[in-house]
Scaffold this motif. Structure first.
Motif, mmCIF file in Angstrom:
data_model
loop_
_atom_site.group_PDB
_atom_site.id
_atom_site.type_symbol
_atom_site.label_atom_id
_atom_site.label_comp_id
_atom_site.label_asym_id
_atom_site.label_seq_id
_atom_site.Cartn_x
_atom_site.Cartn_y
_atom_site.Cartn_z
ATOM 1 N N ASP A 1 0.835 -1.197 0.000
ATOM 2 C CA ASP A 1 0.000 0.000 0.000
ATOM 3 C C ASP A 1 0.874 1.253 0.000
ATOM 4 O OD1 ASP A 1 0.943 0.214 2.644
ATOM 5 O OD2 ASP A 1 -0.857 -0.728 3.470
ATOM 6 N N GLU A 2 0.220 2.410 0.055
ATOM 7 C CA GLU A 2 0.946 3.680 -0.011
ATOM 8 C C GLU A 2 1.902 3.853 1.164
ATOM 9 O OE1 GLU A 2 2.061 7.223 -1.852
ATOM 10 O OE2 GLU A 2 0.825 5.574 -2.591
ATOM 11 N N ALA A 3 1.483 3.375 2.332
ATOM 12 C CA ALA A 3 2.367 3.479 3.501
ATOM 13 C C ALA A 3 3.644 2.677 3.280
ATOM 14 C CB ALA A 3 1.639 2.999 4.759
ATOM 15 N N ASP A 4 3.510 1.494 2.675
ATOM 16 C CA ASP A 4 4.698 0.692 2.377
ATOM 17 C C ASP A 4 5.585 1.382 1.345
ATOM 18 O OD1 ASP A 4 4.183 -1.378 4.125
ATOM 19 O OD2 ASP A 4 3.190 -2.638 2.637
ATOM 20 N N ARG A 5 4.964 2.021 0.358
ATOM 21 C CA ARG A 5 5.766 2.742 -0.640
ATOM 22 C C ARG A 5 6.579 3.848 0.033
ATOM 23 N NH1 ARG A 5 1.953 3.331 -6.082
ATOM 24 N NH2 ARG A 5 1.119 1.205 -6.030
ATOM 25 N N GLY A 6 5.924 4.560 0.947
ATOM 26 C CA GLY A 6 6.643 5.595 1.679
ATOM 27 C C GLY A 6 7.782 5.024 2.495
ATOM 28 N N ARG A 7 7.572 3.842 3.057
ATOM 29 C CA ARG A 7 8.631 3.217 3.845
ATOM 30 C C ARG A 7 9.791 2.800 2.957
ATOM 31 N NH1 ARG A 7 11.748 3.652 7.551
ATOM 32 N NH2 ARG A 7 12.315 1.841 8.822
ATOM 33 N N VAL A 8 9.490 2.265 1.764
ATOM 34 C CA VAL A 8 10.567 1.900 0.830
ATOM 35 C C VAL A 8 11.371 3.139 0.454
ATOM 36 C CG1 VAL A 8 11.085 1.029 -1.479
ATOM 37 C CG2 VAL A 8 9.395 -0.141 -0.057
ATOM 38 N N HIS A 9 10.678 4.253 0.227
ATOM 39 C CA HIS A 9 11.390 5.496 -0.081
ATOM 40 C C HIS A 9 12.328 5.878 1.057
ATOM 41 C CE1 HIS A 9 11.518 9.982 0.380
ATOM 42 N NE2 HIS A 9 12.081 9.840 -0.803
ATOM 43 N N GLU A 10 11.846 5.808 2.280
ATOM 44 C CA GLU A 10 12.684 6.160 3.436
ATOM 45 C C GLU A 10 13.899 5.238 3.527
ATOM 46 O OE1 GLU A 10 10.006 5.790 6.675
ATOM 47 O OE2 GLU A 10 8.931 7.663 6.243
ATOM 48 N N LEU A 11 13.674 3.943 3.328
ATOM 49 C CA LEU A 11 14.775 2.988 3.392
ATOM 50 C C LEU A 11 15.770 3.222 2.264
ATOM 51 C CD1 LEU A 11 12.709 -0.182 4.316
ATOM 52 C CD2 LEU A 11 14.492 0.852 5.746
ATOM 53 N N TYR A 12 15.257 3.562 1.090
ATOM 54 C CA TYR A 12 16.147 3.858 -0.036
ATOM 55 C C TYR A 12 17.049 5.044 0.300
ATOM 56 C CZ TYR A 12 17.769 4.984 -4.732
ATOM 57 O OH TYR A 12 18.560 5.255 -5.819
ATOM 58 N N GLN A 13 16.454 6.122 0.779
ATOM 59 C CA GLN A 13 17.247 7.311 1.096
ATOM 60 C C GLN A 13 18.289 7.014 2.171
ATOM 61 O OE1 GLN A 13 16.723 10.243 -0.787
ATOM 62 N NE2 GLN A 13 15.465 8.739 -1.867
ATOM 63 N N ALA A 14 17.916 6.204 3.171
ATOM 64 C CA ALA A 14 18.834 5.912 4.267
ATOM 65 C C ALA A 14 19.945 4.961 3.844
ATOM 66 C CB ALA A 14 18.052 5.314 5.442
ATOM 67 N N THR A 15 19.613 3.937 3.072
ATOM 68 C CA THR A 15 20.621 2.917 2.756
ATOM 69 C C THR A 15 21.549 3.325 1.628
ATOM 70 O OG1 THR A 15 19.075 1.758 1.264
ATOM 71 C CG2 THR A 15 19.149 1.038 3.564
ATOM 72 N N PHE A 16 21.107 4.259 0.777
ATOM 73 C CA PHE A 16 21.948 4.680 -0.346
ATOM 74 C C PHE A 16 22.686 5.994 -0.075
ATOM 75 C CE2 PHE A 16 19.790 1.373 -2.514
ATOM 76 C CZ PHE A 16 20.547 1.044 -3.614
ATOM 77 N N ALA A 17 22.456 6.602 1.072
ATOM 78 C CA ALA A 17 23.043 7.918 1.339
ATOM 79 C C ALA A 17 24.564 7.909 1.270
ATOM 80 C CB ALA A 17 22.574 8.422 2.700
ATOM 81 N N GLU A 18 25.186 6.778 1.598
ATOM 82 C CA GLU A 18 26.652 6.697 1.607
ATOM 83 C C GLU A 18 27.228 6.269 0.267
ATOM 84 O OE1 GLU A 18 27.591 2.472 3.601
ATOM 85 O OE2 GLU A 18 26.042 3.632 4.619
ATOM 86 N N HIS A 19 26.378 6.003 -0.700
ATOM 87 C CA HIS A 19 26.851 5.513 -1.990
ATOM 88 C C HIS A 19 27.371 6.651 -2.869
ATOM 89 C CE1 HIS A 19 24.700 1.359 -2.128
ATOM 90 N NE2 HIS A 19 25.067 1.671 -0.906
ATOM 91 N N PHE A 20 28.291 6.305 -3.737
ATOM 92 C CA PHE A 20 28.850 7.267 -4.678
ATOM 93 C C PHE A 20 27.739 7.884 -5.526
ATOM 94 C CE2 PHE A 20 30.390 7.956 -9.075
ATOM 95 C CZ PHE A 20 31.310 8.963 -8.826
ATOM 96 N N ASP A 21 27.799 9.202 -5.673
ATOM 97 C CA ASP A 21 26.914 9.954 -6.565
ATOM 98 C C ASP A 21 25.450 9.945 -6.135
ATOM 99 O OD1 ASP A 21 26.954 11.707 -8.657
ATOM 100 O OD2 ASP A 21 26.582 10.212 -10.205
ATOM 101 N N PHE A 22 25.180 9.603 -4.876
ATOM 102 C CA PHE A 22 23.796 9.604 -4.398
ATOM 103 C C PHE A 22 23.240 11.023 -4.388
ATOM 104 C CE2 PHE A 22 20.930 10.227 -0.736
ATOM 105 C CZ PHE A 22 19.873 9.430 -1.146
ATOM 106 N N GLN A 23 22.012 11.173 -4.880
ATOM 107 C CA GLN A 23 21.306 12.451 -4.859
ATOM 108 C C GLN A 23 20.029 12.277 -4.041
ATOM 109 O OE1 GLN A 23 22.524 15.243 -6.320
ATOM 110 N NE2 GLN A 23 24.290 14.112 -7.078
ATOM 111 N N PRO A 24 19.900 12.941 -2.888
ATOM 112 C CA PRO A 24 18.672 12.798 -2.096
ATOM 113 C C PRO A 24 17.453 13.199 -2.919
ATOM 114 C CG PRO A 24 20.365 13.994 -0.874
ATOM 115 C CD PRO A 24 20.851 13.888 -2.284
ATOM 116 N N ARG A 25 16.369 12.447 -2.741
ATOM 117 C CA ARG A 25 15.159 12.702 -3.513
ATOM 118 C C ARG A 25 13.949 12.681 -2.585
ATOM 119 N NH1 ARG A 25 15.092 14.770 -8.184
ATOM 120 N NH2 ARG A 25 13.945 13.238 -9.424
ATOM 121 N N ALA A 26 13.109 13.696 -2.703
ATOM 122 C CA ALA A 26 11.834 13.690 -1.994
ATOM 123 C C ALA A 26 10.937 12.593 -2.572
ATOM 124 C CB ALA A 26 11.157 15.054 -2.109
ATOM 125 N N TYR A 27 9.833 12.324 -1.881
ATOM 126 C CA TYR A 27 9.016 11.169 -2.246
ATOM 127 C C TYR A 27 8.467 11.243 -3.671
ATOM 128 C CZ TYR A 27 5.279 7.677 -1.885
ATOM 129 O OH TYR A 27 4.447 6.604 -2.105
#
Length: 308
Positions: free
Chosen positions: A170-196
């Motif tokens: 559902d939409e809540a899960d999509r929002g959670r995936v977005h949060e996890l994506y931003q948190a887990t990829f923040a240390e990766h090369f060339d990462f660009q933070p993205r709003a939902y």
């Protein structure tokens, strides 16, 4: 030779797809570009097609294509560039136009320079001396990996005690995936933070089968990671992103999600699954994928140009 240069429109997507597949055949031996992928690129919210896209024609034949977008709001700008090997002059014209526009975009953002990134096959149709002669250099290498699937062998894994795995429902899960994506990829090369909302476009949410997106968690940590896969590529099933929070690594969660994705694709009749990985990834992802039977399909370099 004189070339006609004009912006792209969404209606040009079939011609662009044909050009990219012609480049694919030369670079990797088979066409692997799908129309819907090109259409999604042309609809990128940070791309103004009139100013940020270029088509070069030799008569009625499309011979080069460029697309520019700006996810950073600062100095970082991304471009795509494709050219047929016998039309390097057209490639140069497109590159020159893209460099000028990239610097303009960066200055519009208040930056004093543009740092432009371009991904190219390690043996591209573009003559890379055109890049090195303009001061560009390779700053990163990625591998596109693939693995054969077997419906008899690739079965959904059993979950260890204290571990749960759920599809994105559902939409809540999509929002959670977005949060996890931003948190887990923040240390990766060339990462660009993205709003939902921009992130939803990045993953082509409208065309995504969300049943192929999973969230993994533990009783101790709660939601701890995600895997986002898609089944709309003709060439193979595709794992777009996989991330596990730093505090949850080393527990086998990434491998668990990989095996879940393998099983799901095998059950759908797919014979191959692929993904892309940064060869210098600090989390050990290349070793993880190798342990799970994934091998190199082809390699891509990130080229960087610093424009002032």
């Amino acid at each position: 030779m004189s070339y006609a240069l004009r912006p792209a429109a969404l209606a040009d997507a079939p011609a662009v797809t044909a050009l990219l597949n012609a480049v694919d055949v030369i670079e990797i031996g088979r066409p692997e570009t799908d129309l819907h992928t090109v259409e999604a690129d042309l609809k990128h919210p940070e791309t103004d097609l009139e100013r940020d896209s270029w088509l070069a024609f030799d008569g009625d034949r499309l011979v080069a294509y460029g697309l520019l977008w700006d996810d950073s709001g600062g100095e970082r700008v991304d471009i795509d560039h494709y050219v047929l090997p016998d039309r390097q002059d057209a490639g140069r014209l497109v590159l020159e136009a893209m460099e000028a526009r990239a610097l303009e975009r960066a200055r519009e953002n208040g930056a004093g320079r543009a740092v432009v990134h371009l991904h190219l096959n390690i043996e591209p149709t573009l003559d890379t001396s055109l890049l090195t002669g303009r001061g560009w250099s390779v700053v990163r290498r990625y591998h596109v990996l693939r693995r054969a699937l077997d419906p008899a062998a690739d079965r959904a894994p059993a979950l260890p005690d204290g571990v749960r795995l759920r599809p994105c429902a559902d939409e809540a899960d999509r929002g959670r995936v977005h949060e996890l994506y931003q948190a887990t990829f923040a240390e990766h090369f060339d990462f660009q933070p993205r709003a939902y909302e921009p992130w939803l476009h990045d993953v082509d949410a409208e065309g995504l089968d969300w049943s192929l997106v999973w969230i993994v968690g533990t009783d101790e940590l709660g939601d701890a990671g995600f895997l986002l896969a898609r089944d709309d590529r003709e060439a193979m099933g595709w794992i777009r992103s996989l991330g596990v929070l730093r505090e949850a690594r080393g527990r086998g969660l990434a491998g668990l999600m990989l095996r879940q994705a393998f099983a799901a694709f095998a059950a759908r009749g797919r014979d191959t699954v692929g993904l892309g990985v940064d060869t210098a990834n600090a989390t050990g992802a290349p070793r993880l994928y190798a342990r799970h039977g994934m091998t190199v399909h082809y390699a891509v370099d990130t080229w960087e140009g610093v424009l002032r």
